[in-house]
Design an enzyme around this catalytic site. Structure first.
Site, PDB file in Angstrom:
ATOM      1  N   HIS A 415      16.923 -14.153  -2.516  1.00  0.00           N
ATOM      2  CA  HIS A 415      16.375 -14.314  -3.642  1.00  0.00           C
ATOM      3  C   HIS A 415      15.314 -15.433  -3.907  1.00  0.00           C
ATOM      4  CE1 HIS A 415      16.330 -16.205  -7.655  1.00  0.00           C
ATOM      5  NE2 HIS A 415      15.950 -14.822  -8.321  1.00  0.00           N
ATOM      6  N   CYS A 745     -10.242 -21.178  28.488  1.00  0.00           N
ATOM      7  CA  CYS A 745      -9.356 -21.319  27.527  1.00  0.00           C
ATOM      8  C   CYS A 745      -8.751 -22.802  27.502  1.00  0.00           C
ATOM      9  CB  CYS A 745      -8.000 -20.458  27.986  1.00  0.00           C
ATOM     10  SG  CYS A 745      -7.433 -20.734  29.691  1.00  0.00           S
TER      11      CYS A 745
END
Length: 783
Positions: A415, A745
């Site tokens: 919830h 990279c």
């Protein structure tokens, strides 16, 4: 003539005004999806007309309207008093005689079909509930394991009364819904015996990023209310839809929840009770992979039928061992997000007070208010940080005021998580002991911006906030890829403009998803007792320690591969240094002490050594499973720190022996070009590999002969130094002459736009950047 009740299998989505969204959806599935393998329990529903006639009794409707008209919704005490009075009125008024007779007859039919021993779930279904632009879900009451006609009738009455819970009144006021326009239907549905099995929630997308290619499943033992309420930290699973459709192994990720308690039948006056889960069960998953995939297929079928992302509640019956869908409604948060990315970045750090599951990607800060009950609600002020054990729908009026939410219990479908997403409030759930570690009245910063793990920091920290429009990027003559190490962020990163992943670091996956040295897992029975205990707790759900190691690597890599599919994902196999391996649990027993581990026992030399080869072969086994079993042939492999061509030849041979052969099933093996020897002998190294990915960090420190971690010489570290550029030029030229891939990279192009432009001019194939620099660097290169 008023129709008071209707059987669920006679309903469809055309009946929302008749029985509400939830019950209409159950009927729609019973009519249309049962033949496609979606199992839904039967039952009946009271109609909205029956509810309206009930309200006419004793002038109830007019009394309710007058009381609500007088209400100041911002006055929490008045809201509580108003809701309490209206609910009491509803419980005092009798059902109309014809309505009561219709319920009696419908229940009699159910008893004939299912027998006298069957029990029932009584759920609410509002006529404005679960519409695409509203989320009434969870605001009204649900009653489980209800037996006998008298209890069914009382539960229906309680469901009617719950339309006037504080949270429901507040939500309708804030959303502009007319109270008189919302009616309630009660759904009476056969109980699935998940009290002796498991239950939970599933979404047909990722709830945090909105990524549409996965089904996200949470589950725990016992009745599903524990998961929905957030009373337990559940197991979590991600299933890749395309792989599922291809009938391949499709479970991308598994996260073992604590599952400390479960709700079961009581056999007492209160039909359900909460009990502890046996410790032996907590370390196991509540569903098998086959069950996860079976459930995911049902969720996909439901999504395809409704043509929109869906939020589903499921339950496994412990008697017939089948999985049933007990609710399905539209997902109302991520599916409505615009094509923008909000970026929150902490500018500073402080002491971490507590850790849990992050909900959303925002950062919030403020004064902590520790609440143990709703009696303290009027003390909560706008901008406070709510700290509590768990929330339920009654907490929503103060959740709307919170700058952030922290709970001890709950998972990403509880919830607190669902409401936090709707409100756009950062929340960290399932912290375990946050109410003990975080002091009431203190100032904290709640960060959900750092991945799957959310952090509560001491003090009010500064952070940056940016909004990026994800418009079509300009064409440029180079591929812009990303460096992605954290699978938790892959779904989000994949939504940035990109041409794939140029560097996925396996050591990040091992460090964060395994955390144990591979040799400690191979030799688990010989380890010290404290290490054995950790190994047992982490690995039991996977069958054995070695399978845990392989599976967790598979999970991390396949999550990244699925996120970016069909684009290329270059996975660099592990590049831990000996001191980093020693920091893993059990690692100190197996790692040497080195004076300079940066140029020591790492990379290819480690892979081919007698001491480590069996560990490297487990990495190979994982990569073969990702590519050949799961079908992620977009994964390419990269070997780091290859000093000599002899090492290159040995590594390629070991990989071939373990089913990873260059060219087979489209496999490309790339070499990390990061040593001067790699550039000087580039053509020789390229005989063993399908291209280079330049690691500018190591190439710079080894070319210039400096330690990049030393502050004494840090000012000399520059990837743009002429000597470094000469090495890069040799590597790029060799690859171009051989017609092979060449990318970069390292950190350099992210930090230095002028270096990125130099690489572009040299004709590099791809530049792989940190995600936060992709858009800006792309635009710089286009200009």
């Amino acid at each position: 003539m008023i129709e008071y009740v209707v059987e669920l299998d006679q309903l469809s989505m055309d009946d929302v005004s008749r029985v509400g969204g939830k019950n209409a959806s159950l009927g729609e599935m019973l009519q249309n999806l049962a033949p496609l393998g979606v199992s839904v329990p039967g039952g009946f529903a009271t109609t909205a007309d029956a509810y309206r006639e009930f309200l006419v009794q004793d002038g109830l409707k007019d009394r309710i309207a007058e009381r609500l008209h007088q209400l100041d919704i911002t006055d929490i005490a008045a809201l509580q008093a108003t809701g309490s009075d209206i609910r009491r009125w509803i419980n005092e008024v009798p059902f109309p005689a014809k309505m009561e007779k219709a319920i009696d007859e419908a229940y009699g039919q159910l008893e004939k079909e299912y027998g006298h021993e069957a029990t029932w779930a009584v759920r609410s279904s509002a006529t404005a509930e679960d519409l695409p632009d509203a989320s009434f879900a969870g605001q009204q009451e649900t009653f489980l394991n209800v037996s006998g006609l008298a209890n069914i009738k009382q539960s229906i009455r309680e469901v009617f009364a719950s339309l006037f819970n504080d949270r429901a009144i507040s939500y309708r006021e804030h959303q502009g819904f007319d109270h008189n326009e919302v009616a309630l239907s009660a759904g009476i549905q056969k109980m699935v015996r998940s009290d002796i099995a498991s239950a939970g929630v599933a979404f047909s997308l990722d709830t945090e990023s909105g990524f549409r290619d996965v089904v996200f499943i949470t589950g725990s033992y016992g009745l599903g209310e524990m998961v929905v309420q957030g009373a337990v930290n559940p197991d979590e699973f991600y299933v890749h839809k395309q792989t599922l459709t291809a009938d391949r192994p499709s479970v991308l990720r598994r996260t073992l929840g604590q599952k400390a308690i479960q709700m079961i039948y009581s056999g007492e006056a209160n039909p359900v009770k909460t009990v502890d889960v046996d410790p032996e069960q907590r370390v196991l998953f509540c569903l098998t992979d086959d069950e996860v995939e079976s459930l995911a297929k049902m969720v996909v079928t439901i999504e395809e039928h409704y043509k929109r992302p869906m939020d589903v509640e499921w339950a496994k019956d412990g008697i017939d061992n089948r999985i049933y869908i007990v609710q399905a409604r539209p997902e109302t948060v991520q599916s409505q997000q615009e094509n923008v990315i909000e970026e929150y970045t902490l500018k500073e750090r402080s002491k971490i007070l507590a850790v849990g599951r992050s909900i959303g990607k925002k950062i919030g800060k403020g004064r902590v208010r520790l609440f143990n009950s709703l009696d303290q609600m009027d003390q909560f002020e706008e901008g406070d940080v709510l700290l509590t054990d768990m929330t339920d729908p009654d907490w929503e009026p103060i959740m709307k005021k919170a700058s952030a939410i922290i709970t001890n219990r709950g998972g990403r479908t509880c919830h607190a998580a669902i409401i936090a997403r709707e409100l756009g409030v950062p929340a960290v759930v399932g912290c375990g002991d946050a109410t003990e570690l975080v002091v009431d009245g203190s100032e904290v910063t709640v960060s959900c911006s750092e991945g799957d793990e959310g952090h509560i920091y001491e003090g009010l920290l500064d952070f940056d906030y940016n909004i990026r429009q994800l418009n079509k990027m300009p064409e440029i003559p180079v591929k812009i890829m990303m460096n992605v190490g954290n699978p938790d962020r892959a779904f989000s990163f994949a939504q940035l403009p990109n041409d794939g992943v140029g560097l996925a670091r396996l050591e990040f996956i091992i460090n964060n998803m395994v955390g144990i040295h591979p040799k400690a897992l191979i030799n688990a029975d010989k380890m010290a007792d404290d290490v054995k205990k950790v190994i047992y707790e982490r690995t039991t759900a996977y069958g054995d320690p070695v399978e845990f190691y392989v599976s967790r690597i598979v999970e991390g890599v396949s999550t990244i591969a699925a996120s970016f599919s069909p684009k290329k994902v270059i996975v660099r196999l592990s590049d831990f240094k000996s001191n980093e391996y020693a920091n893993l649990i059990g690692g100190a027993d197996f790692e040497p002490h080195e004076e300079n581990p940066m140029i020591g026992f790492r990379g290819a030399a480690r892979y081919i050594s007698d001491d480590f080869r069996e560990c490297f072969e487990l990495e190979c086994k994982a990569m073969k499973r990702v590519r050949d079993d799961m079908g992620f042939t977009n994964v390419e492999l990269m070997i780091p720190f290859v000093r000599t061509t002899a090492e290159a030849a040995a590594v390629i041979e070991i990989m071939k022996e373990n089913g990873l052969e260059r060219g087979k099933n489209g496999l490309r093996i790339i070499m990390m070009c990061e040593l001067p020897s790699n550039a000087v002998l580039a053509s020789a190294f390229l005989e063993y590999f399908d291209g280079f990915s330049i690691g500018s960090n190591d190439m710079t420190q080894l070319t210039l002969g400096l330690d990049r971690d030393s502050s004494l010489v840090a000012s000399s570290f520059d990837e743009r130094d002429p000597a470094v550029l000469a090495m890069l030029d040799m590597a790029i030229t060799a690859c171009k002459n051989a017609g092979k891939y060449v990318g970069i990279c390292g950190q350099g192009p992210s930090d230095h736009p002028d270096l990125a432009k130099w690489l572009l001019a040299r004709g590099i194939t791809s530049i792989s950047l940190n995600p936060d620099t992709v858009v800006s660097t792309w635009q710089d290169l286009a200009n």
